[in-house]
Enzyme design. Structure first.
Site, PDB file in Angstrom:
ATOM      1  N   HIS A 114      -0.564   0.530  -3.558  1.00  0.00           N
ATOM      2  CA  HIS A 114       0.352   2.619  -3.462  1.00  0.00           C
ATOM      3  C   HIS A 114       1.766   1.968  -3.101  1.00  0.00           C
ATOM      4  CE1 HIS A 114       1.795   5.417  -1.394  1.00  0.00           C
ATOM      5  NE2 HIS A 114       2.513   4.965  -0.461  1.00  0.00           N
ATOM      6  N   GLU A 115       2.184   0.937  -2.799  1.00  0.00           N
ATOM      7  CA  GLU A 115       3.315   0.183  -3.672  1.00  0.00           C
ATOM      8  C   GLU A 115       3.928  -0.109  -4.548  1.00  0.00           C
ATOM      9  OE1 GLU A 115       5.471   0.725  -1.173  1.00  0.00           O
ATOM     10  OE2 GLU A 115       3.589   1.143   0.582  1.00  0.00           O
ATOM     11  N   ASP A 135      -5.538  -0.472   4.909  1.00  0.00           N
ATOM     12  CA  ASP A 135      -6.382  -2.169   3.890  1.00  0.00           C
ATOM     13  C   ASP A 135      -5.420  -2.728   3.071  1.00  0.00           C
ATOM     14  OD1 ASP A 135      -9.047  -3.187   2.101  1.00  0.00           O
ATOM     15  OD2 ASP A 135      -8.020  -2.169   0.576  1.00  0.00           O
ATOM     16  N   THR A 187      -5.550  -4.172   0.343  1.00  0.00           N
ATOM     17  CA  THR A 187      -5.798  -3.911  -1.404  1.00  0.00           C
ATOM     18  C   THR A 187      -5.112  -2.008  -1.605  1.00  0.00           C
ATOM     19  OG1 THR A 187      -7.336  -4.898  -1.894  1.00  0.00           O
ATOM     20  CG2 THR A 187      -6.933  -3.014  -3.704  1.00  0.00           C
ATOM     21  N   ASP A 231       5.139   9.499  -3.150  1.00  0.00           N
ATOM     22  CA  ASP A 231       4.584   9.806  -1.788  1.00  0.00           C
ATOM     23  C   ASP A 231       3.343  10.849  -1.264  1.00  0.00           C
ATOM     24  OD1 ASP A 231       3.905   7.161  -0.484  1.00  0.00           O
ATOM     25  OD2 ASP A 231       5.825   7.601   0.474  1.00  0.00           O
ATOM     26  N   HIS A 247       4.623   2.644  -6.297  1.00  0.00           N
ATOM     27  CA  HIS A 247       6.099   3.975  -6.461  1.00  0.00           C
ATOM     28  C   HIS A 247       6.880   2.891  -7.550  1.00  0.00           C
ATOM     29  CE1 HIS A 247       5.340   5.310  -2.085  1.00  0.00           C
ATOM     30  NE2 HIS A 247       5.172   4.707  -1.970  1.00  0.00           N
TER      31      HIS A 247
END
Length: 194
Positions: free
Chosen positions: A128-129, A121, A123, A138, A132
């Site tokens: 997620h990125e 997905d 979005t 992670d 970071h």
């Protein structure tokens, strides 16, 4: 008393009352400044002008973070203006610089199409990125309920919302005391290939 004079007198009295009310309840200038500084979120600007095809996912990912944390605010930079977070589309795997990035710093998000080709997905990838850049590593392998578990829950996972632990870590990284320390970003590149 004619109506127009009465109306003018009432208006003047109301204006005087309103003008005096804030003065009676006003905090001193140092108190106001301290309160504003304590509550003001850290503002980070992002530039997604090179994230062609990802605009909606980036906007949704930014909205997720802005809705779920208070100590940091992500704002789109004006064209040509400096931005702490550079967001680009690539043909590889998604990856990002591990933060927390600070105002005036530099970080990068690469929204890789390889993950999308496999069915992940967009979005979730964007959120997620960006996570970071905000200082979250992670947590692979992990469940779909953890945004930072990345691709490990599989392509059926569409959750783009950080869980309470992830939110708390970002809040802590951008709390006024943490922001004052200006700890540098980790700078490691987090590659999200399976």
């Amino acid at each position: 008393m004619p109506y127009s004079i009465w109306l003018k007198a009432v208006s003047i009295a109301a204006a005087a009352t309103l003008a005096a009310a804030p003065a009676a309840n006003a905090a001193s200038e140092p108190e106001r400044a301290a309160g504003a500084n304590a509550a003001a979120p850290v503002t980070l600007y992002y530039d997604d002008s090179r994230a062609v095809g990802w605009e909606a996912a980036v906007a949704a990912g930014v909205a997720v973070w802005n809705a779920n944390v208070d100590n940091v605010r992500l704002v789109e930079a004006a064209p040509g203006a400096p931005a702490e977070i550079q967001i680009v589309a690539t043909s590889g795997w998604p990856q990002a610089t591990l933060g927390p990035v600070r105002p005036g710093g530099r970080s990068r998000v690469e929204l890789g199409s390889q993950a999308v080709v496999l069915g992940h997905d967009k979005t979730r990838i964007a959120a997620h990125e960006i996570g970071h850049n905000l200082g979250l590593p992670d947590t692979k392998p992990g469940p779909c309920s953890q945004l930072m578990s990345g691709s490990s829950p599989g392509t059926g996972c569409r959750n783009a919302i950080p869980n309470a632990t992830e939110q708390a870590r970002v809040e802590s990284a951008y709390a006024p005391r943490a922001a004052a320390s200006r700890a540098p970003a980790d700078g490691r590149l987090m590659v999200d290939a399976p």
